[in-house]
Design a protein around this motif. Structure first.
Motif, mmCIF file in Angstrom:
data_model
loop_
_atom_site.group_PDB
_atom_site.id
_atom_site.type_symbol
_atom_site.label_atom_id
_atom_site.label_comp_id
_atom_site.label_asym_id
_atom_site.label_seq_id
_atom_site.Cartn_x
_atom_site.Cartn_y
_atom_site.Cartn_z
ATOM 1 N N LEU A 62 13.544 -6.139 7.620
ATOM 2 C CA LEU A 62 12.516 -5.112 7.431
ATOM 3 C C LEU A 62 11.151 -5.779 7.406
ATOM 4 N N SER A 63 10.170 -5.142 8.046
ATOM 5 C CA SER A 63 8.827 -5.698 8.129
ATOM 6 C C SER A 63 7.974 -5.217 6.956
ATOM 7 N N TYR A 64 7.254 -6.147 6.327
ATOM 8 C CA TYR A 64 6.406 -5.836 5.184
ATOM 9 C C TYR A 64 4.990 -6.366 5.430
ATOM 10 N N ARG A 65 4.012 -5.707 4.829
ATOM 11 C CA ARG A 65 2.665 -6.256 4.753
ATOM 12 C C ARG A 65 2.582 -7.106 3.491
ATOM 13 N N LYS A 66 1.948 -8.283 3.594
ATOM 14 C CA LYS A 66 1.884 -9.225 2.478
ATOM 15 C C LYS A 66 0.683 -8.889 1.586
ATOM 16 N N LEU A 67 0.972 -8.544 0.332
ATOM 17 C CA LEU A 67 -0.063 -8.153 -0.617
ATOM 18 C C LEU A 67 -0.455 -9.340 -1.486
ATOM 19 N N TYR A 68 -1.764 -9.569 -1.602
ATOM 20 C CA TYR A 68 -2.285 -10.688 -2.394
ATOM 21 C C TYR A 68 -3.252 -10.196 -3.461
ATOM 22 N N LEU A 69 -3.272 -10.903 -4.573
ATOM 23 C CA LEU A 69 -4.396 -10.838 -5.500
ATOM 24 C C LEU A 69 -5.435 -11.771 -4.896
ATOM 25 N N LEU A 70 -6.563 -11.210 -4.466
ATOM 26 C CA LEU A 70 -7.538 -11.955 -3.681
ATOM 27 C C LEU A 70 -8.521 -12.703 -4.564
ATOM 28 N N LYS A 71 -8.967 -13.845 -4.075
ATOM 29 C CA LYS A 71 -9.979 -14.616 -4.780
ATOM 30 C C LYS A 71 -11.313 -13.896 -4.783
ATOM 31 N N ASP A 72 -11.620 -13.197 -3.674
ATOM 32 C CA ASP A 72 -12.870 -12.449 -3.573
ATOM 33 C C ASP A 72 -12.580 -11.137 -2.853
ATOM 34 N N SER A 73 -13.622 -10.462 -2.390
ATOM 35 C CA SER A 73 -13.445 -9.144 -1.781
ATOM 36 C C SER A 73 -13.356 -9.215 -0.265
ATOM 37 N N VAL A 74 -12.808 -10.314 0.266
ATOM 38 C CA VAL A 74 -12.668 -10.467 1.713
ATOM 39 C C VAL A 74 -11.201 -10.646 2.060
ATOM 40 N N LEU A 75 -10.760 -9.935 3.093
ATOM 41 C CA LEU A 75 -9.380 -10.053 3.553
ATOM 42 C C LEU A 75 -9.255 -11.269 4.459
ATOM 43 N N GLU A 77 -7.299 -15.509 4.627
ATOM 44 C CA GLU A 77 -6.455 -16.512 3.982
ATOM 45 C C GLU A 77 -7.310 -17.405 3.099
ATOM 46 N N ASN A 78 -6.842 -17.635 1.887
ATOM 47 C CA ASN A 78 -7.552 -18.474 0.944
ATOM 48 C C ASN A 78 -6.495 -19.110 0.049
ATOM 49 N N PRO A 79 -6.496 -20.409 -0.109
ATOM 50 C CA PRO A 79 -5.466 -21.050 -0.934
ATOM 51 C C PRO A 79 -5.467 -20.573 -2.380
ATOM 52 N N GLU A 80 -6.563 -19.939 -2.808
ATOM 53 C CA GLU A 80 -6.634 -19.434 -4.178
ATOM 54 C C GLU A 80 -6.120 -18.005 -4.297
ATOM 55 N N ASN A 81 -5.841 -17.348 -3.162
ATOM 56 C CA ASN A 81 -5.202 -16.040 -3.229
ATOM 57 C C ASN A 81 -3.804 -16.190 -3.819
ATOM 58 N N VAL A 82 -3.339 -15.191 -4.547
ATOM 59 C CA VAL A 82 -2.008 -15.233 -5.156
ATOM 60 C C VAL A 82 -1.122 -14.192 -4.481
ATOM 61 N N TYR A 83 -0.041 -14.647 -3.853
ATOM 62 C CA TYR A 83 0.881 -13.726 -3.191
ATOM 63 C C TYR A 83 1.643 -12.918 -4.239
ATOM 64 N N VAL A 84 1.606 -11.596 -4.095
ATOM 65 C CA VAL A 84 2.215 -10.702 -5.076
ATOM 66 C C VAL A 84 3.532 -10.129 -4.571
ATOM 67 N N GLY A 85 3.582 -9.765 -3.293
ATOM 68 C CA GLY A 85 4.816 -9.198 -2.757
ATOM 69 C C GLY A 85 4.577 -8.517 -1.433
ATOM 70 N N GLY A 86 5.644 -7.929 -0.877
ATOM 71 C CA GLY A 86 5.551 -7.217 0.391
ATOM 72 C C GLY A 86 5.595 -5.718 0.176
ATOM 73 N N VAL A 87 4.855 -4.987 1.008
ATOM 74 C CA VAL A 87 4.805 -3.526 0.919
ATOM 75 C C VAL A 87 5.142 -2.946 2.288
ATOM 76 N N ARG A 88 5.975 -1.913 2.299
ATOM 77 C CA ARG A 88 6.287 -1.239 3.559
ATOM 78 C C ARG A 88 6.265 0.274 3.352
ATOM 79 N N VAL A 89 5.990 0.991 4.431
ATOM 80 C CA VAL A 89 5.963 2.449 4.411
ATOM 81 C C VAL A 89 7.088 2.961 5.297
ATOM 82 N N SER A 90 7.874 3.886 4.774
ATOM 83 C CA SER A 90 8.946 4.513 5.535
ATOM 84 C C SER A 90 8.838 6.019 5.353
ATOM 85 N N GLY A 91 8.361 6.709 6.393
ATOM 86 C CA GLY A 91 8.125 8.144 6.262
ATOM 87 C C GLY A 91 7.040 8.397 5.238
#
Length: 324
Positions: A62-75, A77-91
């Protein structure tokens, strides 16, 4: 007719094309979205946390979007971002597959939202981590409870379809009484802040600004692309916080030309950019540096479904692509 049917199947599967993913973003934004959330922390007066999607991943096919707690307000990659989990939408349903950020353990998927629910429906949320904080961290068995959501109100508002829900968790004696109330808005999420469980303080329609700081979490602002989709009336600086000048993201356009070529258009201020083409398992299949505002990339891989990403100081863009 057979060709039309094949195209329809691809769209319904949500596997690829941008025009097929727009309906999902109406249910819950999965691209270019940043949530600005207030979370109580040791009596702090104001604590903003930014969450956003940076890239894709695959769990159990299953394909997920990777959700992060971001270091700043920019989407990006940043080594200080914290990976939280994957999110997917089905219907009309939104699922999350969290990760314990301390141990790296992949946790069981749970149901975040069900925007198809009606008044009186009981929605089984699965094994949901019942913890406060910014990320899922150092979870034990007692922190993860089987949950059920009771929908007590559904109405249309200027922001979208709103759902009033109570959350209950399962104990040895059965499902306990309401552990808190929340408001969901289709296309936005929880007014208590994305994936966090409802507070023990019933909120209903009461705004966070009307309550003492430190008592509960709250969604302060949601920005999707260049637009503010939600801003709490009590939040005066959401837009300023989300548009810090040095963090402005300049859009990059990626177009597929034919079956094996990408056209990339960018501002020179974004350059250089690193282009990567990945398999669905995350293996980098092709990589190169882009140094020109208008560039073309020939895709040198066998036919199939891939992920691409563009990475720069102020840019992170990721999407699926089909190579034929």
């Amino acid at each position: 007719m057979r060709k039309l049917y094949s195209v329809l199947i691809i769209c319904l599967s949500g596997i690829l094309f941008p025009f097929c993913s727009s309906a999902q973003d109406e249910v819950f934004p999965t691209k270019d979205a940043i949530w600005n959330i207030y979370i109580p922390e040791r009596g702090a007066m104001v604590t903003s946390h930014y969450y956003g999607f940076v890239g894709d991943t695959v769990f159990d096919a299953l394909s997920y979007r990777k959700l992060y707690l971001l270091k700043d307000s920019v989407l990006r990659e940043n080594p200080e971002n914290v990976y939280v989990g994957g999110v997917r939408v089905s219907g009309k349903k939104v699922y999350m597959r969290p990760t314990d950020t301390a141990t790296g353990k992949l946790l069981e998927e749970f149901l975040m939202y069900d925007f198809s629910a009606k008044v009186g429906d009981e929605v089984f949320g699965g094994m949901r981590p019942m913890v406060w904080g910014c990320t899922f961290e150092n979870l034990t068995g007692s922190d993860i409870k089987n949950t059920k959501l009771q929908v007590f109100d559904v109405r249309d508002s200027e922001l979208g379809r709103e759902f009033g829900v109570d959350l209950k968790f399962e104990s040895a004696e059965g499902y306990c009484e309401s552990e808190g109330s929340d408001t969901w808005i289709e296309g936005v999420g929880s007014l208590l802040g994305l994936f966090l469980p409802p507070s023990s303080i019933p909120t209903g329609k009461q705004k966070w600004i009307d309550m003492a700081y430190g008592q509960r979490s709250a969604l302060m602002c949601l920005k999707v692309g260049d637009k503010i989709r939600y801003k709490d009336p009590g939040c005066e600086e959401c837009m300023e916080v989300l548009n810090v000048s040095e963090n402005v993201v300049i859009p990059v356009t990626v177009l597929q030309v034919g079956n094996r070529r990408l056209s990339i258009q960018s501002s020179e201020n974004n350059l250089p950019l690193r282009f990567e083409l990945l398999s669905l398992s995350g293996q980098i299949m092709q990589s190169q540096i882009i140094r020109e505002a208008e560039s073309h990339i020939e895709l040198r891989v066998i036919p199939g479904i891939y992920l691409y990403r563009l990475i720069g100081d102020k840019v992170y863009k990721s999407d699926k692509i089909v190579v034929r």
